[in-house]
Enzyme design. Structure first.
Site, PDB file in Angstrom:
ATOM      1  CB  SER A  18      69.530  27.536  64.171  1.00 32.90           C
ATOM      2  OG  SER A  18      70.151  28.769  63.858  1.00 32.90           O
ATOM      3  CG  HIS A  45      67.541  23.194  64.866  1.00 32.71           C
ATOM      4  ND1 HIS A  45      67.884  23.828  66.025  1.00 32.71           N
ATOM      5  CD2 HIS A  45      67.900  21.901  65.035  1.00 32.71           C
ATOM      6  CE1 HIS A  45      68.421  22.963  66.852  1.00 32.71           C
ATOM      7  NE2 HIS A  45      68.448  21.790  66.273  1.00 32.71           N
ATOM      8  CG  ASP A 137      69.625  19.434  68.623  1.00 36.44           C
ATOM      9  OD1 ASP A 137      69.976  18.424  69.245  1.00 36.44           O
ATOM     10  OD2 ASP A 137      69.204  19.407  67.457  1.00 36.44           O
TER      11      ASP A 137
END
Length: 830
Positions: A18, A45, A137
């Site tokens: 992330s 992300h 994810d």
């Protein structure tokens, strides 16, 4: 050299994290040496409008050069590549491909998109790492990397600032190592030089695993003993690749050492068996196939159905259930759009108990949005946290069970079997057995769906092709019954002692094999004695040579039953010879059998040879027919006259008549015995059909029990939910009661709570001293309690207050839930 020509001679590591996962990235790359021999690709992300500073940050911590990814570049070893914030990354043809990303796209899918292409391009040279981050994810991407033979890692929850992503990845069962970021780096460095990760060629992996070696057989024996699955007839390439992968995980370079390691580590043996069985699937894989189902197959199946009949579907090798629910969703859409009515039963089976448990749970990560449309997600799924759950009404239509396709009895009376990408893992003999079982399980004109790389070539006489491109086949009528032995004897560990041959070399073999087949066919037709091959049920499997003088087809339905096709005079002796060869397990011969062909009588010898296929253990018989009347010379006319002039004596004539009479009675007796045997055979066939019918009824009962079990489990879940809700309500009531008690104890005025009939429920400490109340007064009428004489006529005062405060119309209201309070203020008379 271009990457597509050079091949992948170094591992490519995909790292997903992330935007807030900077610390684990720094820790990971600070412990990777400059000559590690790997390429690292980082996908984060992040906000697409934000320019990432990750390359500058990592450059100060890592000895490897760090750069932003440029469209069209190819990964190189000993480098770190950072994906831009405003693009999705994929690899096509070993080149980076960037797709612009907008705010409308969900960033939680970026890592999975990349991992899927990484697995496809680099297969066993691909490695996936999921670090700290929110959501799920990367979980499905790691599953595909592992299925292709790559390695997978996830950061442990203890060292993760946001543990959701690595925990979701670990929950799939596809993660090989769950470690802190530093330990992941150390493990990568340790595995970097392993042979398995340095090339994709099969020859290199064959150096680790030799098909014919005793070590390979010992490995299969250990796996079979642990998992109960015989992998001898699975594709050698698949099995060796999975075994080589586990050897690379433990940094072991020889099969012999790996066998010793597995004997000492049962958990590693269990993980190896799980790896061999792993099968990756997804929702609506190959969407055009589902479109064709709705256009042609479902209408064909449903137009023959009554409203009360069930449409039965079986998905063998269902893995975690995506294929099952995809078929069911597609079918429900077709039924609702076309106005059909039908009961639906869908069976999903798999060898892996863990996969079956996931299919029953019907709960999937939100990453399935890559494969399922928004409309279907809203119509058939419920969003619970970061997961999608199949609606309960759909789950109730599905039954999942652990099942071995080739050894366990199949489901019966099926309309559709979808077995996609399971047969590619099996050797041809096992493929043919599975296809024959599917033929037996399907209803007349039932449909079989296979994967793109699978065909029914080995049993082409059992199916009719409906669609070559999408591999749709229809069951073909077969007059003779197929027999299967579902007893587990052929799967015993002792069979693993049989030698395993290496796979044939395909180089230039096609033309030579075809030439050899043509030559064999010519020689057998011209010179080989007439013979047939039959199975253990006396069904003709193959004709060889000129068998016309010994066989003729009987009127009626076509059949390959041996005794029904033999000419008169052969049946009894051939049956006796077959039984002798079966019982003695050696050849048996019968001579002097007289038969008639086209009005001419001649003698025949029959010899039966038993044969057992080493690959499957199935028993067959070869029957050879040999002519015994081979005249050596022709008589001259003179010799013929001399021969005719000789007349037998009267005694010889009587003896000849007696022999003929005895021969006739013997023939009659043999005929009666043959008829009795035929009658017994018919009775046995009828009994067998009754047994098969009983088996189907038992199977149906078993299915009903499974369904009842699912309903009980569902009811139990509902009861647990209700119980949890009651516990929460009890906790709320307890808190309210505590609050009320605290309120009463803190009041400085005298207050008494009364029920409708003026009985005391609660009172404050001031009321306790004023009215001289004690805990035992709870439940007594306030009127009957003796008041403080210094206050005066308190009882009368209370009656007046109560009569004024409580309306007349409320006196008839139910007592429960209605309390009345009387509050008194006493002034200091002094």
């Amino acid at each position: 050299m271009p990457p597509d020509e050079a091949g992948a001679d170094f591992p490519v590591v995909g790292v997903g994290a992330s935007a807030g996962g900077l610390e684990p990235l720094e820790e990971l790359f600070s412990h990777v040496p400059a000559d590690v021999g790997m390429a690292f690709i980082v996908v984060q992300h992040s906000d697409p409008t934000h320019t990432t500073l990750l390359p500058e940050i990592l450059s100060r911590r890592s000895p490897l050069p760090v750069s932003r990814i440029v469209e069209g570049e190819s990964p190189e070893p000993n480098r770190i590549y950072i994906c831009p914030s405003d693009a999705y990354l994929s690899i096509v043809g070993r080149l980076f491909v960037l797709t612009p990303r907008t705010k409308k796209h969900e960033p939680i899918l970026a890592i999975d998109r990349f991992f899927r292409t990484l697995a496809t391009e680099y297969e066993n040279c691909a490695m996936g790492v999921v670090l700290s981050g929110s959501g799920s994810d990367g979980a499905l991407g790691l599953l595909e990397i592992k299925e292709k033979g790559g390695m997978t890692f996830a950061q442990d929850a203890a060292s993760s600032k946001f543990p959701s992503m690595p925990q979701s990845a670990a929950a799939t069962g596809a993660v090989d190592f769950v470690l802190p970021a530093k330990a992941i780096a150390e493990q990568l460095v340790k595995m970097a030089k392993h042979t398995y990760l340095r090339s994709e060629s099969q020859s290199v992996r064959s150096d680790l695993i030799d098909y014919s070696s005793p070590d390979f057989q010992a490995l299969l024996g250990l796996i079979h003993k642990k998992s109960g699955v015989d992998f001898r007839q699975y594709k050698h390439g698949t099995v060796s690749r999975r075994i080589s992968r586990r050897m690379a995980l433990y940094n072991i370079h020889s099969a012999a050492k790996f066998v010793e390691f597995l004997k000492e580590n049962p958990e590693a043996l269990h993980a190896l068996g799980h790896d061999i069985l792993i099968q990756v699937t997804k929702f609506f894989r190959e969407p055009e196939m589902f479109d064709l189902l709705k256009q042609t197959i479902f209408p064909m199946l449903l137009q023959k159905k009554e409203a009360t009949e069930s449409l039965r579907i079986w998905v063998p090798g269902c893995s975690s259930g995506e294929e099952v629910y995809s078929l069911l969703i597609c079918l429900l859409e077709f039924i609702e759009d076309g106005g059909y009515r039908s009961n639906i039963q869908v069976f999903g089976t798999d060898l892996s108990e863990a996969a079956v448990a996931k299919a029953r749970a019907a709960s999937y990560f939100e990453n399935i949005a890559l494969d399922v449309s928004v409309e279907r997600l809203g119509r058939f799924f419920s969003k619970v946290g970061n997961r999608y759950e199949i609606h309960k009404s759909l789950r109730d239509m599905c039954i999942f069970a652990k099942h071995n396709v080739v050894t366990d009895p199949p489901f019966g009376k099926l309309d559709l079997i979808s077995c996609r990408n399971l047969l590619i893992y099996l050797e041809p003999p096992l493929q043919n057995r599975a296809l024959s079982i599917f033929h037996y399980a399907l209803k007349p004109r039932g449909v079989l769906v296979l994967g793109n790389s699978e065909t029914v070539a080995g049993v082409a006489d059992l199916y009719t092709v409906l669609d070559t491109r999408n591999r749709f086949y229809e069951k073909k009528h077969r007059s003779s019954r197929l027999y299967f032995d579902f007893v587990g004897a052929h799967n015993t560990v002792e069979r693993l002692a049989a030698p395993i041959s290496a796979p044939p070399q395909a180089e230039g073999a096609s033309k030579g094999i075809q030439m050899q087949r043509d030559a064999d066919r010519f020689l057998m037709g011209e010179f080989v004695p007439a013979s047939v091959i039959i199975n253990d049920s006396l069904e003709v499997i193959q004709f060889r040579g000129k068998t016309g003088p010994y066989f003729e087809h009987s009127p009626g339905f076509a059949s390959f039953d041996l005794l029904g096709m033999l000419r008169d005079g052969l049946g009894a002796d051939v049956r006796a010879a077959v039984e002798a060869a079966r019982s003695k397990k050696q050849s048996a011969r019968k001579e002097g059998i007289r038969i008639k062909t086209e009005g001419e009588s001649h003698r025949v010898a029959v010899e039966v040879f038993p044969m057992v296929l080493p690959s499957t253990g199935e028993r067959y018989f070869i029957i050879l027919f040999e002519e015994m009347d081979q005249p050596k010379f022709k008589m001259s006319k003179l010799r013929r006259r001399i021969f005719k002039s000789v007349r037998p004596t009267e005694d010889e004539t009587q003896e000849l008549k007696s022999i003929r009479s005895e021969l006739a009675s013997t023939k009659e007796y043999l005929q009666s015995v043959n008829e009795e045997k035929e009658a017994t055979n018919e009775e046995l066939k009828a009994a067998n059909e009754e047994i098969m019918s009983s088996n189907e009824e038992l199977q149906s009962t078993n299915e009903e029990l499974h369904s009842a079990k699912e309903e009980l489990q569902s009811t139990n879940e509902e009861l647990i939910t209700v119980n949890d809700e009651l516990k929460l309500r009890n906790q709320d009531l307890s808190h309210l009661n505590d609050d009320l008690s605290n309120l009463f104890n803190s009041l400085n005025s005298a207050m008494v709570l009364l029920t409708k009939d003026l009985r005391v429920r609660r009172f404050t400490p001031m009321a306790e001293s004023l009215l001289r109340l004690i805990p035992g007064d709870v439940g007594r009428s306030i009127i009957d309690i003796r008041a403080n004489v210094e206050i005066g006529n308190l009882q009368g005062l209370l009656r007046e207050v109560i009569a004024t405060a409580i309306p007349k119309e409320m006196e008839t209201v139910d007592e429960q839930g209605h309390w009345y309070s009387v509050q008194m203020t006493v002034s200091d008379r002094r």
